[in-house]
Scaffold this active site. Sequence first.
Site, PDB file in Angstrom:
ATOM      1  N   ALA A   1       0.806  -1.224   0.000  1.00  0.00           N
ATOM      2  CA  ALA A   1       0.000   0.000   0.000  1.00  0.00           C
ATOM      3  C   ALA A   1       0.837   1.270   0.000  1.00  0.00           C
ATOM      4  O   ALA A   1       0.312   2.350  -0.279  1.00  0.00           O
ATOM      5  CB  ALA A   1      -0.923   0.005   1.228  1.00  0.00           C
ATOM      6  N   TYR A   2       2.120   1.173   0.326  1.00  0.00           N
ATOM      7  CA  TYR A   2       2.949   2.371   0.399  1.00  0.00           C
ATOM      8  C   TYR A   2       3.256   2.891  -1.003  1.00  0.00           C
ATOM      9  O   TYR A   2       3.973   2.251  -1.779  1.00  0.00           O
ATOM     10  CB  TYR A   2       4.263   2.087   1.129  1.00  0.00           C
ATOM     11  CG  TYR A   2       4.113   1.707   2.587  1.00  0.00           C
ATOM     12  CD1 TYR A   2       2.924   1.914   3.297  1.00  0.00           C
ATOM     13  CD2 TYR A   2       5.172   1.131   3.279  1.00  0.00           C
ATOM     14  CE1 TYR A   2       2.807   1.564   4.628  1.00  0.00           C
ATOM     15  CE2 TYR A   2       5.070   0.780   4.620  1.00  0.00           C
ATOM     16  CZ  TYR A   2       3.875   0.994   5.277  1.00  0.00           C
ATOM     17  OH  TYR A   2       3.762   0.638   6.607  1.00  0.00           O
ATOM     18  N   GLN A   3       2.673   4.027  -1.303  1.00  0.00           N
ATOM     19  CA  GLN A   3       2.897   4.689  -2.593  1.00  0.00           C
ATOM     20  C   GLN A   3       2.652   3.742  -3.761  1.00  0.00           C
ATOM     21  O   GLN A   3       3.463   3.645  -4.691  1.00  0.00           O
ATOM     22  CB  GLN A   3       4.314   5.279  -2.657  1.00  0.00           C
ATOM     23  CG  GLN A   3       4.685   6.161  -1.483  1.00  0.00           C
ATOM     24  CD  GLN A   3       3.747   7.341  -1.293  1.00  0.00           C
ATOM     25  OE1 GLN A   3       3.186   7.854  -2.246  1.00  0.00           O
ATOM     26  NE2 GLN A   3       3.566   7.785  -0.064  1.00  0.00           N
TER      27      GLN A   3
END
Length: 332
Positions: free
Chosen positions: A43-45
């Site tokens: 989900a990070y970036q």
Amino acid sequence: MGCMGFGDAQSGQHSWTVDEAKSREIIKRGLELGINFFDTAIAYQNGTSEQYVGRALRDFVQRNEVVVATKFLPRTKEEITAGISGQEHVRRMLDKSLQNLGTDYVDLYIYHMWDYQTPLYEMMEGLNNAVRAGKARYIGISNCFAWQLAKANALAEREGFAKFVSVQGHYNLIFREEEREMAPYCREENIAMTPYSALAGGRLSKRPGETSQRLREDDYAQLKYGASRDQDAPILARVAELADRRGVSMTEISLAWLLTKVAAPVVGATKLHHIEGAAKAVDLTLTAEECAWLEELYTPHPLVGVMAQNTAAAAKDTHVWSTGSQKIGTES
């Protein structure tokens, strides 16, 4: 090293993340300082954090010399509508993360947050399948309550599935709600605590009046800490005072305290000095009296962020209860 600060700011939800060149510089410096545990998430970036981390580690270190952890999200509404099972969701998420990271396996695969729309059996079987396939060595969980972790591991033990060996919760010197049930449960069950927000989004490293881009622009951190600013201020003042007394940084004091409580704090970094300060904390030992002095002003905090959402979801009638391979009912 927490890697949420790495990634293409244009493709993700955070404006304060750093580009690949800067990410590589920080990762390389961390390796030089002896850091060997890297925590990221799909989900990070939009997966670019995983991509940056994967490429840097391939260039700088042998794969078996580092611990790589990543996390996956609950099923989407579209997947639920399409009939994608929890097992298939885990497989798809992990395969995409492995592609992003450019590796055949992750050391720790983390259930990012509780999925109230999917039977627990499906998630645990999906994670067990990942371990059996050699795509994940161990599994962990994040953003859950102690009862949820206990329920999941009891199911895993009954079915012969892989059990959660770690929990990544919200825990630091100004947010200590994990001490009520999660910390004693993990001590009893020998489950590692690897908390996020170890420096409270930078608040535990900054003196009054100091600021940074993240403090100004990180809306999620403001949500977590904005309402408790006044009750947290006296604790931050004590961290600064003790740092002056010991001739070290506030970062070192805050993390040295947390290292008396948990296995491995996850510390985010977007500048070289962030990771350098974190590494120094390993060599700082606080006395029992110093720890008690830092702790004594703490007052209870309401749950915020993902855990507040978790509480709300638990109260809805869509909560799926499952103790076997079939959904057996819903809360009403």
